[in-house]
Design a protein around this motif. Sequence first.
Motif, PDB file in Angstrom:
ATOM      1  N   HIS A   1     -12.792  47.825  80.797  1.00 52.73           N
ATOM      2  CA  HIS A   1     -11.655  47.273  81.537  1.00 52.73           C
ATOM      3  C   HIS A   1     -10.330  47.570  80.833  1.00 52.73           C
ATOM      4  CE1 HIS A   1     -14.405  45.546  84.297  1.00 52.73           C
ATOM      5  NE2 HIS A   1     -14.894  44.651  83.454  1.00 52.73           N
ATOM      6  N   PHE A   2     -10.331  47.515  79.509  1.00 53.22           N
ATOM      7  CA  PHE A   2      -9.115  47.902  78.777  1.00 53.22           C
ATOM      8  C   PHE A   2      -8.712  49.332  79.127  1.00 53.22           C
ATOM      9  CE2 PHE A   2      -9.507  44.558  75.297  1.00 53.22           C
ATOM     10  CZ  PHE A   2      -8.242  44.046  75.521  1.00 53.22           C
ATOM     11  N   ASN A   3      -9.670  50.235  79.040  1.00 59.23           N
ATOM     12  CA  ASN A   3      -9.364  51.652  79.257  1.00 59.23           C
ATOM     13  C   ASN A   3      -9.109  51.966  80.724  1.00 59.23           C
ATOM     14  OD1 ASN A   3      -9.746  53.469  76.670  1.00 59.23           O
ATOM     15  ND2 ASN A   3     -11.226  51.805  76.502  1.00 59.23           N
TER      16      ASN A   3
ATOM     17  N   GLY B   1     -19.528  38.196  74.839  1.00 60.19           N
ATOM     18  CA  GLY B   1     -20.232  39.229  74.082  1.00 60.19           C
ATOM     19  C   GLY B   1     -20.498  40.509  74.832  1.00 60.19           C
ATOM     20  N   ARG B   2     -19.821  40.743  75.943  1.00 62.73           N
ATOM     21  CA  ARG B   2     -20.040  41.951  76.739  1.00 62.73           C
ATOM     22  C   ARG B   2     -19.027  43.020  76.329  1.00 62.73           C
ATOM     23  NH1 ARG B   2     -21.358  39.282  82.705  1.00 62.73           N
ATOM     24  NH2 ARG B   2     -22.843  37.711  81.929  1.00 62.73           N
ATOM     25  N   ARG B   3     -19.262  43.595  75.151  1.00 63.56           N
ATOM     26  CA  ARG B   3     -18.288  44.515  74.546  1.00 63.56           C
ATOM     27  C   ARG B   3     -18.047  45.752  75.389  1.00 63.56           C
ATOM     28  NH1 ARG B   3     -17.629  44.484  68.473  1.00 63.56           N
ATOM     29  NH2 ARG B   3     -18.251  42.402  67.802  1.00 63.56           N
TER      30      ARG B   3
ATOM     31  N   ASN C   1      -6.019  40.317  81.912  1.00 65.21           N
ATOM     32  CA  ASN C   1      -6.147  39.647  80.616  1.00 65.21           C
ATOM     33  C   ASN C   1      -7.269  38.615  80.642  1.00 65.21           C
ATOM     34  OD1 ASN C   1      -5.074  37.459  78.481  1.00 65.21           O
ATOM     35  ND2 ASN C   1      -4.223  39.455  77.973  1.00 65.21           N
ATOM     36  N   LEU C   2      -7.356  37.875  81.732  1.00 66.71           N
ATOM     37  CA  LEU C   2      -8.415  36.884  81.905  1.00 66.71           C
ATOM     38  C   LEU C   2      -9.784  37.552  81.891  1.00 66.71           C
ATOM     39  CD1 LEU C   2      -9.161  33.887  82.626  1.00 66.71           C
ATOM     40  CD2 LEU C   2      -8.958  34.566  85.025  1.00 66.71           C
ATOM     41  N   LEU C   3      -9.901  38.674  82.573  1.00 68.92           N
ATOM     42  CA  LEU C   3     -11.172  39.387  82.661  1.00 68.92           C
ATOM     43  C   LEU C   3     -11.633  39.878  81.295  1.00 68.92           C
ATOM     44  CD1 LEU C   3     -13.450  40.755  84.293  1.00 68.92           C
ATOM     45  CD2 LEU C   3     -11.896  42.692  84.652  1.00 68.92           C
ATOM     46  N   VAL C   4     -10.754  40.549  80.556  1.00 67.08           N
ATOM     47  CA  VAL C   4     -11.170  41.102  79.262  1.00 67.08           C
ATOM     48  C   VAL C   4     -11.450  39.987  78.260  1.00 67.08           C
ATOM     49  CG1 VAL C   4      -9.999  43.299  79.638  1.00 67.08           C
ATOM     50  CG2 VAL C   4      -8.773  41.459  78.486  1.00 67.08           C
ATOM     51  N   ASN C   5     -10.713  38.879  78.344  1.00 70.09           N
ATOM     52  CA  ASN C   5     -10.988  37.753  77.445  1.00 70.09           C
ATOM     53  C   ASN C   5     -12.356  37.140  77.730  1.00 70.09           C
ATOM     54  OD1 ASN C   5      -8.520  38.112  76.255  1.00 70.09           O
ATOM     55  ND2 ASN C   5      -7.646  36.184  76.920  1.00 70.09           N
ATOM     56  N   CYS C   6     -12.677  36.964  79.006  1.00 73.10           N
ATOM     57  CA  CYS C   6     -13.971  36.371  79.361  1.00 73.10           C
ATOM     58  C   CYS C   6     -15.127  37.273  78.937  1.00 73.10           C
ATOM     59  CB  CYS C   6     -14.038  36.107  80.861  1.00 73.10           C
ATOM     60  SG  CYS C   6     -12.990  34.748  81.425  1.00 73.10           S
TER      61      CYS C   6
ATOM     62  N   LEU D   1     -25.981  49.162  66.294  1.00 69.61           N
ATOM     63  CA  LEU D   1     -25.064  50.292  66.106  1.00 69.61           C
ATOM     64  C   LEU D   1     -24.017  50.318  67.218  1.00 69.61           C
ATOM     65  CD1 LEU D   1     -24.296  52.865  64.605  1.00 69.61           C
ATOM     66  CD2 LEU D   1     -25.959  54.103  66.027  1.00 69.61           C
ATOM     67  N   TRP D   2     -24.441  49.972  68.455  1.00 66.39           N
ATOM     68  CA  TRP D   2     -23.480  49.980  69.569  1.00 66.39           C
ATOM     69  C   TRP D   2     -22.367  48.962  69.356  1.00 66.39           C
ATOM     70  CZ3 TRP D   2     -21.186  52.657  72.936  1.00 66.39           C
ATOM     71  CH2 TRP D   2     -20.469  52.058  73.969  1.00 66.39           C
ATOM     72  N   ASN D   3     -22.706  47.792  68.801  1.00 71.60           N
ATOM     73  CA  ASN D   3     -21.692  46.779  68.537  1.00 71.60           C
ATOM     74  C   ASN D   3     -20.689  47.245  67.491  1.00 71.60           C
ATOM     75  OD1 ASN D   3     -22.548  44.883  70.376  1.00 71.60           O
ATOM     76  ND2 ASN D   3     -23.982  43.917  68.943  1.00 71.60           N
TER      77      ASN D   3
END
Length: 482
Positions: free
Chosen positions: A147-149, A139-141, A129-134, A3-5
């Motif tokens: 990090h986006f927020n 799979g660390r949603r 950008n590198l951080l959020v892509n990695c 459900l979290w995913n």
Amino acid sequence: MTLWNLVAPLLSRAGQLAAAFVTIKVSTTLLSPAEVGSVNQLNSFAMLLATVLLLPVIAYFTRGVIGWVETHRFEANARAMLCLIALAAFTLSTVGAFLQWGWGIVHDVTAPWLGLLLLVYLIGFPIHNLLVNCTAVLGRRSQTAFHFNMAAWLGLAAAIALYLQFHTAEAWFLGICIGFLVSGQVFWIFLRKMRGPTVANRRADRDALPFDATAVLRFIWPQVLVGVLWWVQSQSYRFQLAEISSVATVGLFFAGYALCSVPMQAFEAAVNEYYAPMLYGKVDTTSQRGIVEAWNHYASLYIPIILVFGCFLAACAPFLVILALGREFQAVSAILLWPAIGETARALSTVNHALGVVKVDMRRLLPPALAGALAAPILIQALAPGEPLLGTAIALCLANILVLVVVYALIRLSVPVTWPWKKATAAAALGVAMILAGRAAFDMLPRTPLVAVAVCAAFGICVLTVLYYFSRSSLARMTGRS
């Protein structure tokens, strides 16, 4: 799928969307149209420089993350990537400052200030950008969402604080850059956590992507070309319109256009987080039939959903102006039908990108990108001098429609897929009715924030019902596997 995913992407997108709308509201309340125009010229110029080198290399790096983690190469390659970002940032910011000194590309900003702002952006944004892509690839949603927020909300807070202190467009843009810079520094913590034990084997070692100049250049050159062409189509108007009219007109136009582009891009990304696995997950890329079946399934869901949401934006756009823009920007409500249609066409044309990923052939992105890059500046030059706001809106809309036509022709000529015409027609018919109802409501009802919220909520409930109707079977399959 837990459900979290399912919930994490929605919460993340909701937070980013809220931050974007608050940023638009606060910036159009505090800043003048000319200052908003300068900020967006700064952002576009910085994005162009990042697109030339850094973002394509980060895209390559992202492809290799899992293999490098398994073979204990991740930390060494990540440090090399960080060194490349720093070197490129200093070089590109210097080049940008000299271009500003010679040609005054960004209005009302001095060359030294531009060089400093570019340096902060070209370090902060690529590392973020590198951080959020990695984190996304691994799979660390929850980390990706955080990090986006973090970047969005911290950047907004810094921008407000700096603008209230210095009252300049440069101060506002610096604040936004600080959000990326601080978020990007978390990469060092992430890197330290990745030093834990990993599983390595000889096969993984052989299969891991190389991280050398030859391999990277071979991968990035088509992406650089497509990225620059996309920039010409979608962002060069911020400089062209300033010469045709004024930088204040750029600020007015951007504020209105963002009310359509920001929610469409957020919705498009959220939809793809759910439905892209249907396209990529079990497709047999060695079989033409397998590719066609996967794309047909994906398109039958994606196309009507995007059409419905695009018409929802067109119907609600005048009310969103009341809610999200400052007093000096209210006049843009008259042109927002065109950005809504254009953004819908742009989102629909991304089905070509999906097919390119499945076929592992990104060259198919070049013809549509070239068509858009040629059409947008020519149409703006032809239509904007008489009516700068309306002319630019129509020009960008027509350019996006042209790209969609090219995409349709390209797909028809290359792959025997089936377009979901029946569902698309039903979605478009419903959307037209919704647009007409929105126009009538805007003409007849009081133009107050309370009424705007009520109308948008009513349309939103209607749209959610329709979206559920179109996607109910797929949602049942996805939640059934949870």
